[in-house]
Design a protein around this motif. Structure first.
Motif, PDB file in Angstrom:
ATOM      1  N   ALA A 127       0.829  -1.201   0.000  1.00  0.00           N
ATOM      2  CA  ALA A 127       0.000   0.000   0.000  1.00  0.00           C
ATOM      3  C   ALA A 127       0.864   1.252   0.000  1.00  0.00           C
ATOM      4  N   PRO A 128       0.390   2.340  -0.616  1.00  0.00           N
ATOM      5  CA  PRO A 128       1.150   3.594  -0.568  1.00  0.00           C
ATOM      6  C   PRO A 128       1.087   4.211   0.820  1.00  0.00           C
ATOM      7  N   ASN A 129       2.139   4.916   1.195  1.00  0.00           N
ATOM      8  CA  ASN A 129       2.092   5.665   2.454  1.00  0.00           C
ATOM      9  C   ASN A 129       2.107   7.174   2.219  1.00  0.00           C
ATOM     10  N   PHE A 130       2.107   7.560   0.921  1.00  0.00           N
ATOM     11  CA  PHE A 130       2.114   8.992   0.608  1.00  0.00           C
ATOM     12  C   PHE A 130       1.461   9.206  -0.750  1.00  0.00           C
ATOM     13  N   HIS A 131       0.514  10.157  -0.795  1.00  0.00           N
ATOM     14  CA  HIS A 131      -0.026  10.663  -2.058  1.00  0.00           C
ATOM     15  C   HIS A 131      -0.526  12.079  -1.802  1.00  0.00           C
ATOM     16  N   ARG A 132       0.243  13.041  -2.229  1.00  0.00           N
ATOM     17  CA  ARG A 132       0.040  14.459  -1.932  1.00  0.00           C
ATOM     18  C   ARG A 132       0.355  14.794  -0.482  1.00  0.00           C
ATOM     19  N   VAL A 134       0.918  12.537   3.681  1.00  0.00           N
ATOM     20  CA  VAL A 134       1.074  11.241   4.339  1.00  0.00           C
ATOM     21  C   VAL A 134      -0.287  10.560   4.478  1.00  0.00           C
ATOM     22  N   ILE A 135      -0.345   9.285   4.070  1.00  0.00           N
ATOM     23  CA  ILE A 135      -1.549   8.476   4.263  1.00  0.00           C
ATOM     24  C   ILE A 135      -1.393   7.758   5.601  1.00  0.00           C
ATOM     25  N   GLY A 136      -2.137   8.190   6.589  1.00  0.00           N
ATOM     26  CA  GLY A 136      -1.988   7.631   7.919  1.00  0.00           C
ATOM     27  C   GLY A 136      -2.739   6.328   8.115  1.00  0.00           C
TER      28      GLY A 136
END
Length: 275
Positions: A127-132, A134-136
């Motif tokens: 899974a991504p942890n950043f897109h624009r 931080v994805i918490g």
């Protein structure tokens, strides 16, 4: 919060990065993201892709250099997916891997970037942890923005993930045949000014540690180019099996100017050099 162990290593709590419900490689996602896997990589293939396209790899087996291989690949993709533009007035826009690469080159946090991060999540379970930003966690504002961009109808059509499957398999074939025959790793560089996008999981001294890279991330083979993007240079030994794209893979301009490599992420040991 950082916790210091008996060796003086500082280790924060780890956020989950693997998606156990989505993986087409046959290797557990928890292993794929680990620094141990990156130190001792195993071959990676997306299930069914090569078996489903034997004509492409038969043609590739006859070529003698990377440029020719890239031409064969692009011609095959053009034939199968009819390119990435409208040929008939009023026809729906067709997404293409080349347009995604171009969009990533302009901005990795664009809708094109989200589609590519979504492909990594679907195929490798990372899974991504950043897109624009931080994805918490699932459901937060950053995750909603990622999902909205990922499902953009303009770019998520024309079997776009299958196109990326083929790009990955072609990159893997090319890396072993032409880029680094007989090698397992490449030394690549990334410049940064902070670690919001790729947090430090633990440090051993001031200049070495393990970082959590986003599920798809850009590197350069040129340290001077990397230094233009930040005062800290990350030096990482990237396994060939984690390459989606590299300079010279295709006879196109996308991502060429900065000697850019697209790397599937996870936890990587990194040396950190500060200016």
């Amino acid at each position: 919060m950082l916790v210091e162990n008996s060796l003086g290593e500082q280790r924060p709590a780890r956020s989950p990065a693997a998606n156990p419900g989505s993986n087409l490689t046959g290797i557990p996602s928890g292993l794929l993201i680990s620094a141990e896997f990156h130190a001792f990589p195993m071959p990676l293939h997306i299930a069914g892709v090569r078996d489903g396209h034997p004509a492409l790899f038969q043609k590739l087996s006859l070529v003698r250099e990377q440029c020719e291989a890239g031409q064969v690949f692009q011609a095959y993709m053009e034939e199968i997916f009819a390119g990435g533009h409208d040929r008939t007035k009023g026809r729906r826009f067709r997404a293409s891997y080349l347009r995604l690469l171009k969009g990533w080159g302009y901005d990795s946090n664009s809708p094109e970037g989200a589609v590519m991060k979504g492909w990594v999540e679907s195929r490798f379970g990372i899974a991504p942890n950043f897109h624009r930003q931080v994805i918490g966690r699932v459901g937060d504002a950053a995750w909603i923005q990622y999902m909205t961009d990922k499902m953009s109808g303009r770019f998520d059509n024309n079997a776009i993930w299958l196109q990326l499957d083929l790009l990955f398999e072609f990159a893997q074939w090319s890396a072993r045949r032409f880029l680094a025959a007989g090698q397992r790793h490449l030394r690549l560089f990334r410049g940064t000014n902070d670690f919001a996008e790729h947090p430090i999981l633990w440090k051993a001294g001031a200049r070495q540690g393990v970082i959590r890279l986003n599920n798809l991330v850009s590197f350069s083979s040129d340290r001077d180019v990397a230094s233009a993007f930040g005062d800290c240079i990350l030096e990482v030994e990237v396994p060939l099996v984690k390459l989606l794209f590299f300079k010279g893979l295709l006879p196109c301009r996308a991502l060429q100017a900065e000697s850019e490599y697209l790397v599937i992420g996870g936890e990587y040991t990194a040396h950190m050099y500060y200016y």
